[in-house]
Design an enzyme around this catalytic site. Structure first.
Site, PDB file in Angstrom:
ATOM      1  N   HIS A  12       0.822  -1.218   0.000  1.00 31.84           N
ATOM      2  CA  HIS A  12       0.000   0.000   0.000  1.00 31.84           C
ATOM      3  C   HIS A  12       0.858   1.271   0.000  1.00 31.84           C
ATOM      4  O   HIS A  12       0.301   2.368   0.039  1.00 31.84           O
ATOM      5  CB  HIS A  12      -0.939   0.024   1.211  1.00 31.84           C
ATOM      6  CG  HIS A  12      -1.922  -1.096   1.243  1.00 31.84           C
ATOM      7  ND1 HIS A  12      -2.769  -1.368   0.190  1.00 31.84           N
ATOM      8  CD2 HIS A  12      -2.203  -2.030   2.197  1.00 31.84           C
ATOM      9  CE1 HIS A  12      -3.523  -2.428   0.503  1.00 31.84           C
ATOM     10  NE2 HIS A  12      -3.192  -2.845   1.703  1.00 31.84           N
ATOM     11  N   HIS A  68      -6.167  -7.397   0.007  1.00 31.81           N
ATOM     12  CA  HIS A  68      -6.395  -5.999  -0.385  1.00 31.81           C
ATOM     13  C   HIS A  68      -5.664  -5.678  -1.696  1.00 31.81           C
ATOM     14  O   HIS A  68      -4.575  -6.198  -1.952  1.00 31.81           O
ATOM     15  CB  HIS A  68      -5.870  -5.057   0.706  1.00 31.81           C
ATOM     16  CG  HIS A  68      -6.452  -5.314   2.059  1.00 31.81           C
ATOM     17  ND1 HIS A  68      -5.835  -6.123   2.993  1.00 31.81           N
ATOM     18  CD2 HIS A  68      -7.606  -4.888   2.623  1.00 31.81           C
ATOM     19  CE1 HIS A  68      -6.576  -6.170   4.100  1.00 31.81           C
ATOM     20  NE2 HIS A  68      -7.660  -5.440   3.900  1.00 31.81           N
ATOM     21  N   ASP A  70      -3.950 -12.682   4.039  1.00 23.96           N
ATOM     22  CA  ASP A  70      -5.175 -12.224   4.707  1.00 23.96           C
ATOM     23  C   ASP A  70      -6.447 -12.544   3.923  1.00 23.96           C
ATOM     24  O   ASP A  70      -7.548 -12.216   4.375  1.00 23.96           O
ATOM     25  CB  ASP A  70      -5.105 -10.731   5.062  1.00 23.96           C
ATOM     26  CG  ASP A  70      -4.486  -9.876   3.984  1.00 23.96           C
ATOM     27  OD1 ASP A  70      -4.143 -10.407   2.913  1.00 23.96           O
ATOM     28  OD2 ASP A  70      -4.337  -8.655   4.207  1.00 23.96           O
TER      29      ASP A  70
HETATM   30 ZN   LIG Z   1      -3.926  -7.024   3.041  1.00 27.17          ZN
END
Ligand SMILES: [Zn+2]
Length: 345
Positions: free
Chosen positions: A158, A195, A282
């Protein structure tokens, strides 16, 4: 396979976190690394320390002013009257066409996308060491290893060129890809974290030498919210060199594998000479973020499918938070990868 990790990375132990507006414990805890390292060793990995792979490699991915900010902001922050112990932003430039701020509060907002990346006295050394893990793994692959595992904690995908976000400070996967580019003309980053890898996408968005591919929970209902939809394909020379496969929330193994097949068929058309796997765990059904429903066996299947690309590969740890299956999921992935990975010359 070698697993690269330094205990200095565990000194970064953030406390602040906001979850739907409420303060909670920060899930990016040092115990993650203990669990992951133990699992890697159980799966047959040899633990080695990272080497200093140089600030110039990090500077090839991140801006000088951002690196300076990460290095100095903790000490500067302590001089603010009545400030918090950890650096946490409270204002952001929602449009970034203004001036570069001089103040600590202004720079914290400028260089941090959200409140998930507190900076404490040990953060800078930990994130540099995490980046060196990625650099060391990439160097091992350049030196002839077919695969290496970088236990990067804090994670990186990120992190933008000049901005932290989502527990990430330096983009370790991008750093590994950048070093692999010193030999390989075309490198693909395959991001299987729950994500979307928004920082990685942004860093390479206008480039045609690094293909960025991410499969993740649909950002319509999930972090990072503003990036990760299927219509983001790259720009300028990089147009068609980015691919996103968003999945409906709670998708399990079969839907994930179908999406991964599509992702990797497109990656293969790019003819990458080396691969970086942004290895988030995750997407697990047991992960506290509860976005997708991949099983421990599913991580074995994901690994086998990526291994079948047959390319020199750097595995870079991304997300994956404390649960009963975190270590098992890494072990399942590493064993699946080694079982099927044969270099195609
Ligand atoms: Zn993640």
């Amino acid at each position: 396979m070698k697993a690269i990790y330094s205990a200095s990375q565990a000194k970064h132990d953030p406390s602040f976190f906001l979850l739907s507006g409420k303060q909670a414990d920060n899930p990016e805890a040092p115990q993650r690394a203990d669990t992951l390292l133990a699992a890697a060793i159980s799966a047959g990995c040899e633990h080695i320390e990272p080497k200093d792979t140089g600030l110039s490699l990090i500077s090839a991915v991140h801006t000088p002013e951002y690196i300076r900010f990460l290095k100095n902001i903790y000490h500067r922050w302590q001089h603010i009257n009545n400030a918090s112990l950890e650096v946490v932003p409270n204002i952001h430039p929602n449009r970034r066409d203004g001036s570069y701020p001089a103040s600590e509060v202004g720079q914290a907002g400028y260089h941090m996308a959200d409140t998930a990346c507190p900076i404490s006295s040990d953060t800078f050394n930990a994130v540099i060491s995490s980046a060196h893990c990625a650099g060391t793994a990439a160097q091992l692959v350049l030196d002839g290893e077919s695969v290496a595992y970088a236990l990067c904690r804090p994670p990186g995908h990120h992190a933008f060129r000049d901005m932290a976000g989502g527990f990430c400070y330096l983009n370790n996967s991008a750093i590994a890809a950048q070093l692999l580019r010193s030999r390989y003309k075309r490198v693909a980053i395959v991001d299987v974290d729950l994500h979307h890898g928004n920082g990685t996408q942004d860093i390479f968005y206008a480039r045609d030498d690094v293909f960025t591919a991410s499969i993740h929970a649909d950002p319509e209902v999930f972090y990072p919210f503003f990036w990760g939809s299927a219509d983001e394909r790259g720009k300028d020379a990089g147009f068609a060199y980015n691919l996103n496969v968003p999945l409906p929330k709670e998708s399990g193994d079969d839907l994930f594998m179908a999406g991964l097949d599509h992702l990797l068929e497109t990656v293969e058309m790019f003819s990458p000479e080396a691969i970086v796997v942004a290895l988030g765990l995750d997407a697990s059904v047991d992960d506290p973020f509860a976005g997708l429903s991949v099983t421990t066996d599913g991580f074995n299947r994901i690994a086998e499918r990526i291994a079948q690309l047959g390319k020199p590969t750097v595995l870079v740890q991304e997300g994956g938070y404390l649960s009963d299956s975190l270590g098992k999921n890494l072990g399942s992935f590493l064993q699946g990868f080694e079982k099927k990975h044969r270099l195609k010359i």
